[in-house]
Design a protein around this motif. Structure first.
Motif, PDB file in Angstrom:
ATOM      1  N   SER A   1      -3.547  -2.065   4.740  1.00 18.74           N
ATOM      2  CA  SER A   1      -4.091  -1.526   3.604  1.00 18.74           C
ATOM      3  C   SER A   1      -5.015  -0.489   3.707  1.00 18.74           C
ATOM      4  O   SER A   1      -4.804   0.664   3.264  1.00 18.74           O
ATOM      5  CB  SER A   1      -4.574  -2.257   2.364  1.00 18.74           C
ATOM      6  OG  SER A   1      -4.832  -1.777   1.387  1.00 18.74           O
TER       7      SER A   1
ATOM      8  N   THR B   1      -8.104  -1.473  -8.691  1.00 19.47           N
ATOM      9  CA  THR B   1      -7.152  -2.293  -8.025  1.00 19.47           C
ATOM     10  C   THR B   1      -7.105  -3.728  -8.608  1.00 19.47           C
ATOM     11  O   THR B   1      -5.844  -4.343  -8.612  1.00 19.47           O
ATOM     12  CB  THR B   1      -6.988  -2.212  -6.492  1.00 19.47           C
ATOM     13  OG1 THR B   1      -7.282  -0.653  -6.236  1.00 19.47           O
ATOM     14  CG2 THR B   1      -5.895  -2.513  -5.925  1.00 19.47           C
TER      15      THR B   1
ATOM     16  N   ALA C   1     -11.064   4.486  -0.628  1.00 17.34           N
ATOM     17  CA  ALA C   1     -10.108   3.998   0.486  1.00 17.34           C
ATOM     18  C   ALA C   1     -10.417   2.542   0.428  1.00 17.34           C
ATOM     19  O   ALA C   1      -9.369   1.543   0.343  1.00 17.34           O
ATOM     20  CB  ALA C   1      -9.688   4.635   1.687  1.00 17.34           C
TER      21      ALA C   1
ATOM     22  N   GLY D   1      -3.166   5.532  -5.897  1.00 18.08           N
ATOM     23  CA  GLY D   1      -3.007   6.385  -4.768  1.00 18.08           C
ATOM     24  C   GLY D   1      -3.081   7.614  -5.164  1.00 18.08           C
ATOM     25  O   GLY D   1      -3.623   8.564  -4.427  1.00 18.08           O
TER      26      GLY D   1
ATOM     27  N   LEU E   1      -6.734   8.523  -5.817  1.00 14.74           N
ATOM     28  CA  LEU E   1      -7.385   8.432  -4.523  1.00 14.74           C
ATOM     29  C   LEU E   1      -7.397   9.799  -3.956  1.00 14.74           C
ATOM     30  O   LEU E   1      -8.331  10.428  -3.526  1.00 14.74           O
ATOM     31  CB  LEU E   1      -6.691   7.411  -3.586  1.00 14.74           C
ATOM     32  CG  LEU E   1      -7.335   7.362  -2.247  1.00 14.74           C
ATOM     33  CD1 LEU E   1      -8.882   7.293  -2.086  1.00 14.74           C
ATOM     34  CD2 LEU E   1      -6.801   6.296  -1.598  1.00 14.74           C
TER      35      LEU E   1
ATOM     36  N   ALA F   1       0.705  -1.252  -0.240  1.00 17.04           N
ATOM     37  CA  ALA F   1      -0.052   0.002  -0.035  1.00 17.04           C
ATOM     38  C   ALA F   1       0.724   1.193   0.059  1.00 17.04           C
ATOM     39  O   ALA F   1       0.636   2.305  -0.565  1.00 17.04           O
ATOM     40  CB  ALA F   1      -0.885  -0.087   1.098  1.00 17.04           C
TER      41      ALA F   1
ATOM     42  N   VAL G   1      -9.887  -0.010  -2.413  1.00 21.25           N
ATOM     43  CA  VAL G   1      -8.582  -0.373  -2.584  1.00 21.25           C
ATOM     44  C   VAL G   1      -8.127  -1.322  -1.599  1.00 21.25           C
ATOM     45  O   VAL G   1      -7.651  -2.442  -1.872  1.00 21.25           O
ATOM     46  CB  VAL G   1      -7.633   0.939  -2.681  1.00 21.25           C
ATOM     47  CG1 VAL G   1      -6.159   0.284  -2.730  1.00 21.25           C
ATOM     48  CG2 VAL G   1      -7.751   1.959  -3.770  1.00 21.25           C
TER      49      VAL G   1
ATOM     50  N   TRP H   1      -3.851   2.906   5.601  1.00 23.82           N
ATOM     51  CA  TRP H   1      -3.061   3.666   4.740  1.00 23.82           C
ATOM     52  C   TRP H   1      -3.789   4.374   3.650  1.00 23.82           C
ATOM     53  O   TRP H   1      -3.296   5.746   3.403  1.00 23.82           O
ATOM     54  CB  TRP H   1      -1.786   2.813   4.059  1.00 23.82           C
ATOM     55  CG  TRP H   1      -1.063   3.798   3.081  1.00 23.82           C
ATOM     56  CD1 TRP H   1      -0.897   3.899   1.987  1.00 23.82           C
ATOM     57  CD2 TRP H   1       0.124   4.814   3.790  1.00 23.82           C
ATOM     58  NE1 TRP H   1       0.159   4.627   1.330  1.00 23.82           N
ATOM     59  CE2 TRP H   1       0.709   5.240   2.346  1.00 23.82           C
ATOM     60  CE3 TRP H   1       0.648   4.927   4.880  1.00 23.82           C
ATOM     61  CZ2 TRP H   1       1.679   6.255   2.404  1.00 23.82           C
ATOM     62  CZ3 TRP H   1       1.703   5.926   5.106  1.00 23.82           C
ATOM     63  CH2 TRP H   1       2.320   6.381   3.868  1.00 23.82           C
ATOM     64  N   GLN H   2      -4.493   3.605   2.988  1.00 25.07           N
ATOM     65  CA  GLN H   2      -5.365   4.502   2.120  1.00 25.07           C
ATOM     66  C   GLN H   2      -6.377   5.438   2.731  1.00 25.07           C
ATOM     67  O   GLN H   2      -6.487   6.392   2.252  1.00 25.07           O
ATOM     68  CB  GLN H   2      -6.485   3.215   1.340  1.00 25.07           C
ATOM     69  CG  GLN H   2      -5.597   2.058   0.843  1.00 25.07           C
ATOM     70  CD  GLN H   2      -4.676   2.294  -0.216  1.00 25.07           C
ATOM     71  OE1 GLN H   2      -4.627   3.662  -0.751  1.00 25.07           O
ATOM     72  NE2 GLN H   2      -3.633   1.614  -0.385  1.00 25.07           N
TER      73      GLN H   2
END
Length: 203
Positions: free
Chosen positions: A159, A122, A42, A23, A26, A16, A45, A162-163
């Protein structure tokens, strides 16, 4: 169990944290819409990463020879989708700028649509499942149903965290850069970055 959780967290963050085209898109989508849209994107993903982690622990070794012949077509499809997204993002930014500050803001992407869009983008990347498969086959402590479940959930959680951070950054950026020129500049920069990274997929 703890080792499987740690392995899943490391795997999830490993896939990620490198911010690529998805990203960047996003952040751009989150900057132009309400926070719920960024959250939906988010989670889309993160869901794809979780699905691929699950596929890897269930039988990734058997999928490697199957995916190898279609990696190139999927890469082309992914690059095409990203180029289209870059063009649409550029058009939206230019139209909003030409309309002027008095014009009503364009409606944001609904959270459900953002979720499905980013899930699809993704999923198009077969390298994700190959990445998780390589980790599992390389000696990660994923032995038995309980450890496999812990690995997948930890990878999804990593993941997702972080997203969601990227989405929050985009939302903050959208509130900070609220002038027409700033919105145009960030929209065009995002489009250019997405297009460049899409080309990079094919190089």
């Amino acid at each position: 169990m703890t080792a499987a959780v740690v392995a899943g967290l490391l795997a999830g963050y490993g896939i990620a944290i490198p911010v690529g085209a998805v990203g960047a898109h996003l952040v751009a989508v989150a900057a132009r819409g309400p926070w719920r849209t960024g959250v939906g994107a988010a989670l889309g993903v993160a869901t794809a990463d979780g699905v691929y982690a699950l596929v890897a622990v269930l039988g990734g070794a058997a999928l490697v020879p199957v995916l190898a012949p279609v990696t190139t077509p999927l890469s082309w499809a992914s690059a095409l989708v990203l180029v289209v997204l870059a063009a649409l993002s550029c058009r939206t930014a230019v139209r909003a700028h030409r309309a002027g500050p008095a014009a009503p803001a364009p409606p944001g992407v609904p959270p459900r649509r953002a979720y499905l869009t980013f899930l699809g983008i993704t999923i198009l990347n077969p390298m994700t499942v190959l990445y998780f498969t390589a980790l599992v086959l390389g000696g990660s402590p994923v032995r038995g149903p309980a450890a496999a479940t812990a690995f997948v959930l930890a990878a999804f959680a990593a993941s997702a965290s972080w997203q969601l951070l990227l989405a929050a950054t985009g939302t903050l950026l959208g509130h900070t850069l609220s002038s027409p020129r700033a919105r145009l500049a960030t929209g065009l920069a995002s489009s250019a970055l997405i297009a460049a990274l899409a080309v990079g997929i094919l190089v």
